[in-house]
Design a protein around this motif. Structure first.
Motif, PDB file in Angstrom:
ATOM      1  N   MET A   1       0.855  -1.205   0.000  1.00  0.00           N
ATOM      2  CA  MET A   1       0.000   0.000   0.000  1.00  0.00           C
ATOM      3  C   MET A   1       0.883   1.244   0.000  1.00  0.00           C
ATOM      4  N   ILE A   2       0.633   2.121  -0.954  1.00  0.00           N
ATOM      5  CA  ILE A   2       1.401   3.367  -0.972  1.00  0.00           C
ATOM      6  C   ILE A   2       0.445   4.549  -0.764  1.00  0.00           C
ATOM      7  N   SER A   3       0.996   5.672  -0.336  1.00  0.00           N
ATOM      8  CA  SER A   3       0.145   6.839  -0.058  1.00  0.00           C
ATOM      9  C   SER A   3      -0.369   7.435  -1.373  1.00  0.00           C
ATOM     10  N   SER A   4      -1.413   8.249  -1.273  1.00  0.00           N
ATOM     11  CA  SER A   4      -1.950   8.831  -2.510  1.00  0.00           C
ATOM     12  C   SER A   4      -0.966   9.839  -3.112  1.00  0.00           C
ATOM     13  N   THR A   5      -0.161  10.520  -2.265  1.00  0.00           N
ATOM     14  CA  THR A   5       0.812  11.455  -2.847  1.00  0.00           C
ATOM     15  C   THR A   5       1.920  10.683  -3.568  1.00  0.00           C
ATOM     16  N   MET A   6       2.329   9.542  -2.975  1.00  0.00           N
ATOM     17  CA  MET A   6       3.354   8.730  -3.649  1.00  0.00           C
ATOM     18  C   MET A   6       2.790   8.153  -4.944  1.00  0.00           C
ATOM     19  N   GLU A   7       1.525   7.755  -4.882  1.00  0.00           N
ATOM     20  CA  GLU A   7       0.863   7.226  -6.089  1.00  0.00           C
ATOM     21  C   GLU A   7       0.922   8.269  -7.218  1.00  0.00           C
ATOM     22  N   GLN A   8       0.575   9.507  -6.893  1.00  0.00           N
ATOM     23  CA  GLN A   8       0.599  10.570  -7.913  1.00  0.00           C
ATOM     24  C   GLN A   8       2.015  10.826  -8.419  1.00  0.00           C
ATOM     25  N   ALA A   9       2.968  10.788  -7.489  1.00  0.00           N
ATOM     26  CA  ALA A   9       4.366  11.037  -7.876  1.00  0.00           C
ATOM     27  C   ALA A   9       4.852   9.931  -8.819  1.00  0.00           C
ATOM     28  N   ILE A  57       7.693   0.509 -13.573  1.00  0.00           N
ATOM     29  CA  ILE A  57       6.881   1.339 -12.663  1.00  0.00           C
ATOM     30  C   ILE A  57       5.411   0.935 -12.746  1.00  0.00           C
ATOM     31  N   TYR A  58       4.951   0.683 -13.958  1.00  0.00           N
ATOM     32  CA  TYR A  58       3.559   0.258 -14.149  1.00  0.00           C
ATOM     33  C   TYR A  58       3.287  -1.012 -13.327  1.00  0.00           C
ATOM     34  N   ASN A  59       4.175  -2.010 -13.454  1.00  0.00           N
ATOM     35  CA  ASN A  59       3.988  -3.271 -12.729  1.00  0.00           C
ATOM     36  C   ASN A  59       3.956  -3.042 -11.216  1.00  0.00           C
ATOM     37  N   TYR A  60       4.831  -2.153 -10.746  1.00  0.00           N
ATOM     38  CA  TYR A  60       4.884  -1.868  -9.306  1.00  0.00           C
ATOM     39  C   TYR A  60       3.566  -1.227  -8.848  1.00  0.00           C
ATOM     40  N   LEU A  61       3.067  -0.274  -9.619  1.00  0.00           N
ATOM     41  CA  LEU A  61       1.815   0.400  -9.245  1.00  0.00           C
ATOM     42  C   LEU A  61       0.660  -0.601  -9.202  1.00  0.00           C
ATOM     43  N   VAL A  62       0.613  -1.494 -10.201  1.00  0.00           N
ATOM     44  CA  VAL A  62      -0.463  -2.499 -10.219  1.00  0.00           C
ATOM     45  C   VAL A  62      -0.335  -3.409  -9.003  1.00  0.00           C
ATOM     46  N   GLU A  63       0.892  -3.817  -8.693  1.00  0.00           N
ATOM     47  CA  GLU A  63       1.142  -4.671  -7.516  1.00  0.00           C
ATOM     48  C   GLU A  63       0.678  -3.996  -6.235  1.00  0.00           C
ATOM     49  N   GLY A  65      -1.807  -2.118  -5.968  1.00  0.00           N
ATOM     50  CA  GLY A  65      -3.263  -1.945  -5.993  1.00  0.00           C
ATOM     51  C   GLY A  65      -3.717  -0.610  -6.543  1.00  0.00           C
ATOM     52  N   VAL A  66      -2.825   0.085  -7.242  1.00  0.00           N
ATOM     53  CA  VAL A  66      -3.182   1.401  -7.785  1.00  0.00           C
ATOM     54  C   VAL A  66      -3.893   1.234  -9.128  1.00  0.00           C
ATOM     55  N   GLN A  67      -4.946   2.008  -9.332  1.00  0.00           N
ATOM     56  CA  GLN A  67      -5.549   2.046 -10.667  1.00  0.00           C
ATOM     57  C   GLN A  67      -4.714   3.002 -11.507  1.00  0.00           C
ATOM     58  N   VAL A  68      -4.053   2.471 -12.511  1.00  0.00           N
ATOM     59  CA  VAL A  68      -3.156   3.299 -13.318  1.00  0.00           C
ATOM     60  C   VAL A  68      -3.964   4.071 -14.362  1.00  0.00           C
ATOM     61  N   LYS A 110      11.131  10.275   3.178  1.00  0.00           N
ATOM     62  CA  LYS A 110      10.368  11.124   4.106  1.00  0.00           C
ATOM     63  C   LYS A 110       9.127  10.391   4.600  1.00  0.00           C
ATOM     64  N   GLU A 111       8.512   9.633   3.677  1.00  0.00           N
ATOM     65  CA  GLU A 111       7.291   8.882   4.029  1.00  0.00           C
ATOM     66  C   GLU A 111       7.600   7.534   4.667  1.00  0.00           C
ATOM     67  N   LYS A 112       8.905   7.218   4.792  1.00  0.00           N
ATOM     68  CA  LYS A 112       9.334   5.886   5.275  1.00  0.00           C
ATOM     69  C   LYS A 112       8.729   4.782   4.414  1.00  0.00           C
ATOM     70  N   ASP A 113       8.624   5.062   3.121  1.00  0.00           N
ATOM     71  CA  ASP A 113       8.085   4.084   2.163  1.00  0.00           C
ATOM     72  C   ASP A 113       9.288   3.349   1.547  1.00  0.00           C
ATOM     73  N   HIS A 114       9.736   2.315   2.245  1.00  0.00           N
ATOM     74  CA  HIS A 114      10.977   1.644   1.837  1.00  0.00           C
ATOM     75  C   HIS A 114      10.809   0.807   0.573  1.00  0.00           C
ATOM     76  N   ALA A 115       9.617   0.284   0.354  1.00  0.00           N
ATOM     77  CA  ALA A 115       9.390  -0.513  -0.867  1.00  0.00           C
ATOM     78  C   ALA A 115       9.576   0.381  -2.090  1.00  0.00           C
TER      79      ALA A 115
END
Ligand code: FEO
Length: 168
Positions: A1-9, A57-63, A65-68, A110-115
């Motif tokens: 799960m990634i944050s919505s700001t990270m998703e947009q970035a 990047i596309y594969n990571y976003l799909v993994e 759970g992001v709607q690309v 900053k978000e401690k989003d290590h993945a």
């Protein structure tokens, strides 16, 4: 799960990778037009690499759970000047990509989003190689200047590039 700001970035980065692919395809077409067929092949392979980057990047976003949702890809230029100018434009482009990836990495930390940070480190390392390769080609092109024989030798060398073996 990634944050919505990270998703947009990351969606922004996905668009920039597709834009890079499109830019390199335009450079390949331009080199073909100039009959620098080795350089045309080199940029075509670069186009494929950038397409692979986008897919990573596309594969990571799909993994995650992001709607690309895909954005528009801007039209690249059609005239890049001399062969040296094409490679200079390519290096400037990669330097701006590196800067964007560094900003994204800062954001992930900053978000401690290590993945996401781990994903981005693959790209950061790739940029070091890309900038070094382009710098080497530019040095040779500066040496030969407008010497036709020298340019043909470099074009032959560029045409020997092989596709990267690692899949996205
Ligand atoms: Fe995928 Fe060369 O930036």
């Amino acid at each position: 799960m990634i944050s919505s700001t990270m998703e947009q970035a990351l969606l922004g980065q996905l668009n920039r990778e597709f834009s890079s692919a499109y830019l390199y395809l335009a450079m390949s077409a331009y080199c073909s037009h100039l009959e620098f067929n080795g350089a045309a092949k080199w940029f075509k392979l670069q186009y494929e690499e950038e397409h692979n980057h986008a897919t990573r990047i596309y594969n990571y976003l799909v993994e995650q759970g992001v709607q690309v949702v895909l954005g528009e890809v801007p039209s690249p230029p059609s005239d890049f000047g001399k062969l040296l100018d094409v490679f200079n434009a390519s290096l400037s482009h990669e330097q701006s990509m590196t800067s964007g990836l560094n900003d994204l990495s800062d954001h992930a930390l900053k978000e401690k989003d290590h993945a996401t940070y781990n994903l981005l480190q693959w790209f950061v390392n790739e940029q070091v190689e890309e900038e070094a390769t382009l710098g080497g080609i530019i040095s040779k092109l500066k040496l030969v200047k407008d010497d036709g024989y020298g340019l043909l030798m470099i074009d032959n060398e560029l045409g020997a590039r092989q596709a990267a073996s690692s899949p996205p």
